[in-house]
Scaffold this active site. Sequence first.
Site, mmCIF file in Angstrom:
data_model
loop_
_atom_site.group_PDB
_atom_site.id
_atom_site.type_symbol
_atom_site.label_atom_id
_atom_site.label_comp_id
_atom_site.label_asym_id
_atom_site.label_seq_id
_atom_site.Cartn_x
_atom_site.Cartn_y
_atom_site.Cartn_z
ATOM 1 N N GLY A 32 59.419 14.464 47.732
ATOM 2 C CA GLY A 32 59.578 15.906 47.920
ATOM 3 C C GLY A 32 58.392 16.537 48.639
ATOM 4 N N HIS A 92 77.828 17.678 54.935
ATOM 5 C CA HIS A 92 76.803 17.232 55.894
ATOM 6 C C HIS A 92 77.397 17.220 57.305
ATOM 7 C CE1 HIS A 92 73.915 16.140 52.886
ATOM 8 N NE2 HIS A 92 74.465 15.014 52.504
ATOM 9 N N TRP A 106 68.164 20.553 46.341
ATOM 10 C CA TRP A 106 67.220 21.619 46.008
ATOM 11 C C TRP A 106 67.884 22.988 46.199
ATOM 12 C CZ3 TRP A 106 62.028 22.140 49.226
ATOM 13 C CH2 TRP A 106 61.183 23.043 48.583
ATOM 14 N N ARG A 151 62.351 11.503 45.346
ATOM 15 C CA ARG A 151 61.366 10.483 45.730
ATOM 16 C C ARG A 151 59.949 11.069 45.787
ATOM 17 N NH1 ARG A 151 59.305 8.455 50.479
ATOM 18 N NH2 ARG A 151 60.074 10.364 51.433
ATOM 19 N N PHE A 157 59.839 20.577 42.509
ATOM 20 C CA PHE A 157 60.129 19.141 42.578
ATOM 21 C C PHE A 157 59.934 18.466 41.216
ATOM 22 C CE2 PHE A 157 58.872 14.724 43.246
ATOM 23 C CZ PHE A 157 59.961 14.254 43.976
ATOM 24 N N LYS A 217 79.680 21.638 49.341
ATOM 25 C CA LYS A 217 78.613 20.977 50.117
ATOM 26 C C LYS A 217 79.223 20.203 51.277
ATOM 27 C CE LYS A 217 75.826 16.718 49.717
ATOM 28 N NZ LYS A 217 75.143 15.751 48.834
ATOM 29 N N SER A 255 63.037 9.954 54.501
ATOM 30 C CA SER A 255 63.813 10.196 53.282
ATOM 31 C C SER A 255 65.187 9.504 53.373
ATOM 32 C CB SER A 255 63.978 11.712 53.087
ATOM 33 O OG SER A 255 64.706 11.973 51.916
ATOM 34 N N LYS A 315 69.586 14.589 53.523
ATOM 35 C CA LYS A 315 68.182 14.508 53.084
ATOM 36 C C LYS A 315 67.290 15.661 53.551
ATOM 37 C CE LYS A 315 68.170 11.763 50.662
ATOM 38 N NZ LYS A 315 69.036 11.824 49.429
ATOM 39 N N VAL A 343 59.931 19.590 38.165
ATOM 40 C CA VAL A 343 60.895 19.955 37.114
ATOM 41 C C VAL A 343 62.271 19.364 37.442
ATOM 42 C CG1 VAL A 343 62.047 21.869 35.920
ATOM 43 C CG2 VAL A 343 59.594 21.999 36.415
ATOM 44 N N MET A 344 62.680 19.478 38.705
ATOM 45 C CA MET A 344 64.003 18.932 39.073
ATOM 46 C C MET A 344 64.069 17.415 38.916
ATOM 47 S SD MET A 344 65.618 21.055 42.265
ATOM 48 C CE MET A 344 66.786 19.768 42.675
HETATM 49 S S1 PPS Z 1 71.378 14.488 49.990
HETATM 50 O O1 PPS Z 1 71.661 13.131 49.467
HETATM 51 O O2 PPS Z 1 71.610 14.545 51.441
HETATM 52 O O3 PPS Z 1 72.098 15.533 49.276
HETATM 53 O O4 PPS Z 1 69.811 14.664 49.781
HETATM 54 P P1 PPS Z 1 69.029 16.042 49.842
HETATM 55 O O5 PPS Z 1 69.112 16.713 48.541
HETATM 56 O O6 PPS Z 1 69.407 16.810 51.056
HETATM 57 O O7 PPS Z 1 67.540 15.564 50.104
HETATM 58 C C1 PPS Z 1 66.784 14.834 49.176
HETATM 59 C C2 PPS Z 1 65.336 15.068 49.541
HETATM 60 O O8 PPS Z 1 64.956 16.375 49.081
HETATM 61 C C3 PPS Z 1 63.905 16.225 48.151
HETATM 62 N N1 PPS Z 1 63.979 17.253 47.119
HETATM 63 C C4 PPS Z 1 63.031 18.182 46.937
HETATM 64 N N2 PPS Z 1 61.890 18.434 47.601
HETATM 65 C C5 PPS Z 1 61.117 19.447 47.150
HETATM 66 N N3 PPS Z 1 61.419 20.183 46.077
HETATM 67 C C6 PPS Z 1 62.554 19.981 45.366
HETATM 68 N N4 PPS Z 1 62.830 20.697 44.310
HETATM 69 C C7 PPS Z 1 63.422 18.934 45.814
HETATM 70 N N5 PPS Z 1 64.598 18.441 45.364
HETATM 71 C C8 PPS Z 1 64.923 17.415 46.183
HETATM 72 C C9 PPS Z 1 64.099 14.820 47.596
HETATM 73 O O9 PPS Z 1 62.956 14.379 46.929
HETATM 74 C C10 PPS Z 1 64.409 14.079 48.886
HETATM 75 O O10 PPS Z 1 63.284 13.990 49.741
HETATM 76 P P2 PPS Z 1 62.238 12.763 49.752
HETATM 77 O O11 PPS Z 1 61.343 13.019 50.920
HETATM 78 O O12 PPS Z 1 63.023 11.519 49.919
HETATM 79 O O13 PPS Z 1 61.507 12.848 48.451
#
Ligand code: PPS
Length: 299
Positions: free
Chosen positions: A265, A115, A60, A263, A236, A113, A145, A55, A238-239
Amino acid sequence: MALKKMEDLKIDETERITVDYVKGILQPTPTCDTWDQIWNFQAKPDDLLISTYPKAGTTWTQEIVDLIQNEGDIEKSKRAPTHIRFPFIEWIIPPLKSGLEQANAMPSPRNLKTHLPFHLLPPSFLENKCKIIYVARNPKDNMVSYYHFQRMNKALPAPGTWEEYFEAFLSGKVCWGSWHDHVKGWWEARVQHCILYLFYEDMKKNPKHEIQKIAEFIGKNLDDEVLDKIAHHTSFDVMKCNSMANYSSMPTIMDNSISPFMRKGAVGDWKNYFTVAQNERFDEDYKKKMADTTLTFSF
Ligand code: PPS
């Protein structure tokens, strides 16, 4: 506050995966059962690995990397969902193809990938001097998160109440172990190995600058227009609407109706969850656990 509502949401615990320990680190049982194969994974010199504590901004960064490699070609980056484009090496959720199987079947150059904490990284990555991008996120937002992710992801244990989860996270009794040890382990390792260490908060603050850094690290020289395009496509909003990047493609495992994978971001969302007492307790614990590192975070 919103917490009361969250606790009312019931999750069917019986469908959840079990967990066990690998060298002191909590992992889903299927990962523990195949640990020898994971540890002996054969990396290749041109593999690119994205490593994070869960998380912290993995998906991203994966999207950014894929778009850099494809010079901003959005259609190419939509060829498959994230988990297919970037095999997750320690991920085994039968009956789906494991991360190892996917990685072994993938033509080079591969994007992968993990962790895993640094001390559990399969040694072949370092032997082959693979490039590794590590992303860290401030632990308070990371915890919030992760809590929501465990609510929606059947491939992880149910998180319990927020109060219970807070304690579990602090004591490192969550999958992939202690956040503190994870970020510190990789921080120390960056000195000797080919590791680009990034921060989620920097990516939020100046995405184009961080994208440029990643491009340089992986040896791509992109013009300003392409960098802008990548920054836009990996924002965020767009993704969140991109079905190849928002984990909507595995609804039996991740239930986006409980909590969306994409969620909020945001930086600072922890303030909506931590009580004053929890925050004080967290800060005290953080000071002790982070006293032996130069690593700092913005909250
Ligand atoms: S995982 O399951 O471990 O691979 O998750 P991971 O991708 O590391 O983390 C998910 C959180 O990253 C947020 N996220 C983003 N934030 C900002 N910009 C972009 N583009 C973006 N993409 C993914 C995602 O919303 C999760 O964070 P939270 O705080 O829960 O929203």
